[in-house]
Design a protein around this motif. Structure first.
Motif, PDB file in Angstrom:
ATOM      1  N   CYS A  64       0.857  -1.185   0.000  1.00 10.13           N
ATOM      2  CA  CYS A  64       0.000   0.000   0.000  1.00 10.13           C
ATOM      3  C   CYS A  64       0.892   1.235   0.000  1.00 10.13           C
ATOM      4  CB  CYS A  64      -0.907  -0.008   1.230  1.00 10.13           C
ATOM      5  SG  CYS A  64      -2.014   1.417   1.335  1.00 10.13           S
TER       6      CYS A  64
ATOM      7  N   VAL B 109       1.670   5.186   0.108  1.00 12.93           N
ATOM      8  CA  VAL B 109       1.041   6.291   0.815  1.00 12.93           C
ATOM      9  C   VAL B 109       1.869   7.551   0.621  1.00 12.93           C
ATOM     10  CG1 VAL B 109       0.090   7.074   3.015  1.00 12.93           C
ATOM     11  CG2 VAL B 109       0.271   4.616   2.551  1.00 12.93           C
TER      12      VAL B 109
ATOM     13  N   ALA C 254      -0.596  11.153   4.458  1.00 10.90           N
ATOM     14  CA  ALA C 254      -1.577  10.293   5.122  1.00 10.90           C
ATOM     15  C   ALA C 254      -2.614   9.741   4.153  1.00 10.90           C
ATOM     16  CB  ALA C 254      -2.274  11.073   6.240  1.00 10.90           C
ATOM     17  N   LYS C 255      -2.390   9.907   2.837  1.00 12.65           N
ATOM     18  CA  LYS C 255      -3.362   9.470   1.843  1.00 12.65           C
ATOM     19  C   LYS C 255      -2.778   8.365   0.969  1.00 12.65           C
ATOM     20  CE  LYS C 255      -6.556  12.365   3.071  1.00 12.65           C
ATOM     21  NZ  LYS C 255      -7.795  11.847   3.721  1.00 12.65           N
ATOM     22  N   VAL C 256      -3.577   7.353   0.722  1.00  9.57           N
ATOM     23  CA  VAL C 256      -3.149   6.241  -0.117  1.00  9.57           C
ATOM     24  C   VAL C 256      -2.944   6.725  -1.547  1.00  9.57           C
ATOM     25  CG1 VAL C 256      -3.867   4.030  -1.111  1.00  9.57           C
ATOM     26  CG2 VAL C 256      -4.215   4.490   1.329  1.00  9.57           C
TER      27      VAL C 256
ATOM     28  N   ARG D  94      -7.873   0.380   1.817  1.00  8.38           N
ATOM     29  CA  ARG D  94      -7.677   1.832   1.773  1.00  8.38           C
ATOM     30  C   ARG D  94      -8.438   2.521   2.903  1.00  8.38           C
ATOM     31  NH1 ARG D  94      -9.119   5.902  -3.336  1.00  8.38           N
ATOM     32  NH2 ARG D  94      -8.282   7.802  -2.370  1.00  8.38           N
ATOM     33  N   ARG D  95      -9.688   2.132   3.106  1.00  8.83           N
ATOM     34  CA  ARG D  95     -10.472   2.754   4.178  1.00  8.83           C
ATOM     35  C   ARG D  95      -9.840   2.486   5.537  1.00  8.83           C
ATOM     36  NH1 ARG D  95     -14.713   1.065   0.744  1.00  8.83           N
ATOM     37  NH2 ARG D  95     -14.903  -0.910   1.872  1.00  8.83           N
TER      38      ARG D  95
ATOM     39  N   GLU E 153      -6.616   4.830   5.753  1.00 12.53           N
ATOM     40  CA  GLU E 153      -6.829   6.273   5.871  1.00 12.53           C
ATOM     41  C   GLU E 153      -7.674   6.649   7.082  1.00 12.53           C
ATOM     42  OE1 GLU E 153      -6.397   7.612   1.181  1.00 12.53           O
ATOM     43  OE2 GLU E 153      -8.404   7.510   2.071  1.00 12.53           O
ATOM     44  N   ASP E 154      -8.662   5.829   7.407  1.00 10.78           N
ATOM     45  CA  ASP E 154      -9.598   6.191   8.472  1.00 10.78           C
ATOM     46  C   ASP E 154      -9.154   5.709   9.851  1.00 10.78           C
ATOM     47  OD1 ASP E 154     -11.101   7.218   6.416  1.00 10.78           O
ATOM     48  OD2 ASP E 154     -12.558   5.574   6.387  1.00 10.78           O
TER      49      ASP E 154
ATOM     50  N   ILE F  67      -3.554   4.602   9.826  1.00  7.83           N
ATOM     51  CA  ILE F  67      -2.555   5.677   9.753  1.00  7.83           C
ATOM     52  C   ILE F  67      -2.728   6.663  10.909  1.00  7.83           C
ATOM     53  CG2 ILE F  67      -1.702   7.625   8.393  1.00  7.83           C
ATOM     54  CD1 ILE F  67      -2.262   5.974   5.880  1.00  7.83           C
TER      55      ILE F  67
ATOM     56  N   GLU G  86       1.160  14.733  11.041  1.00  9.38           N
ATOM     57  CA  GLU G  86       0.930  14.480   9.620  1.00  9.38           C
ATOM     58  C   GLU G  86       1.947  15.190   8.736  1.00  9.38           C
ATOM     59  OE1 GLU G  86      -2.636  14.839   6.257  1.00  9.38           O
ATOM     60  OE2 GLU G  86      -3.118  14.853   8.402  1.00  9.38           O
TER      61      GLU G  86
END
Length: 362
Positions: free
Chosen positions: A232, A234, A237-239, A282-283, A286-287, A290, A301
């Motif tokens: 994954c 990144v 903080a975003k994939v 991914r969810r 990110e949610d 991380i 961040e």
């Protein structure tokens, strides 16, 4: 109307300038250009965002020259493995800390790597949803006292030196039935063959890992390893994308031998961040994972690397027969190759970091 300027200006007279730092010799340093770099698409994405980037090649033999060059930059993006042909980052990391202390921002900063880009992250975040049966041996004495009984009680284990790459210092260890203290080990380094040896001899072989790396991490072996590894990618903080690969590390080689075509890993199939088959992961990243990792490790961040990856193996299926994921490492020192979508994500992250730095000095 788009009123965004086409270049980011550090002052009225100069564009922001970013170094892309990688390891090489004097010849590669002399001949390095954006066009002949393996990071050519990163250079292109930065240029499209209005950021000037230059290749900077590092080696210990001309470290002072590199340091002086980096001090003329506004930021440094670093792609240098922890271990490469016998060389470590033991000299580079203090250099980067010194550069960062004098003004240019560095990604990934060595102090951030020591928090998230080492195998110790597996132990420090074992309580998260990506965690597994994980233990940490901080000293040789602890390793000798605790590992033998854990191996006998719990099935195959995977030992990992704290800092490394390319499978170096990663071992599958299992007991051999009815042969006392004899064990079977398989190194994750490509081309390795299973070995049988006394447990005492193997533990002595691992003692150097307590030097530069500082500890050994011990995880339960994941039986679904043959189904492949999911990487994954990144940015901050975003994939930024995914890669799926059928790996051969820690899987005994076929009869044809460890160097045969049958023993080689499959290609890593790259996907963008919106790939449907990875949206659950991914969810989670990110949610949940991380943000939870940042809290556990004390990383804000803005300090996250502009590109990093988390490598997952499939864990046991849950009660609904859905996949679970077990973290096996995080790469923050030199995350490459990357999906096609990642260079643009890197450029956006660099742009945002430049703007934050500019705002902080106003």
């Amino acid at each position: 109307m788009d009123t965004e300027p086409h270049t980011l200006l550090r002052s009225e007279n100069r564009r922001c300038k970013i170094a892309i730092l990688s390891r090489g010799d004097a010849t590669s340093r002399r001949e390095a250009t954006a066009q002949n770099s393996r990071f050519v698409h990163v250079f292109e994405a930065l240029a499209a965002t209005g950021i000037e980037a230059v290749p900077v090649v590092y080696d210990e033999t001309f470290a002072d020259t590199v340091r002086d060059q980096l001090l003329t930059m506004d930021g440094v993006l670093v792609w240098v493995d922890p271990i490469h042909q016998g060389k470590t980052r033991a000299a580079l990391d203090p250099l980067l800390r010194d550069v960062a202390a004098k003004g240019p921002w560095v990604s990934a900063h060595p102090d951030v790597i020591l928090k998230m880009g080492v195998k110790d992250v597996l132990y420090r975040t074992r309580h998260l949803g990506w965690g597994a049966d994980t233990h940490r041996y901080a000293t040789v004495d602890a390793f000798r006292a605790e590992f033998p009984s854990r191996l006998r009680a719990g099935g195959p284990r995977v030992l990992k030196q704290n800092r490394g790459n390319g499978g170096q210092g990663v071992w599958k260890v299992e007991t051999v039935p009815n042969i006392g203290a004899t064990i079977r080990v398989l190194h994750a380094l490509r081309g390795s063959r299973p070995e049988q040896m006394p447990l005492e001899d193997f533990m002595a072989r691992c003692e150097p890992y307590f030097g530069w790396g500082g500890c050994i991490i011990d995880q339960a072996f994941q039986p679904r390893l043959p189904e492949g590894m999911i990487r994954c990618y990144v940015s901050g903080a975003k994939v930024a994308g995914f890669g799926h690969q059928l790996i051969r590390a820690l899987i005994p080689p076929p009869p044809q031998g460890p160097d045969s075509p049958e023993a080689q890993p499959g290609p890593r199939i790259m996907h963008g961040p919106d790939a449907p088959q990875f949206q659950a992961l991914r969810r989670l990243m990110e949610d949940e994972w991380i943000p939870q990792m940042m809290a556990a490790l004390g990383i804000d961040e803005a300090s996250l690397p502009v590109i990093w990856d988390a490598d997952f193996l499939y864990g046991p299926r849950d009660a609904d027969a859905a996949d679970t994921y077990v973290l096996c490492e995080i790469n923050a020192s030199s995350c490459f190759a990357i999906p096609d979508e990642a260079p643009a994500a890197i450029a956006r992250a660099v742009r945002d970091r430049i703007r934050r730095n500019m705002a902080s000095v106003r």
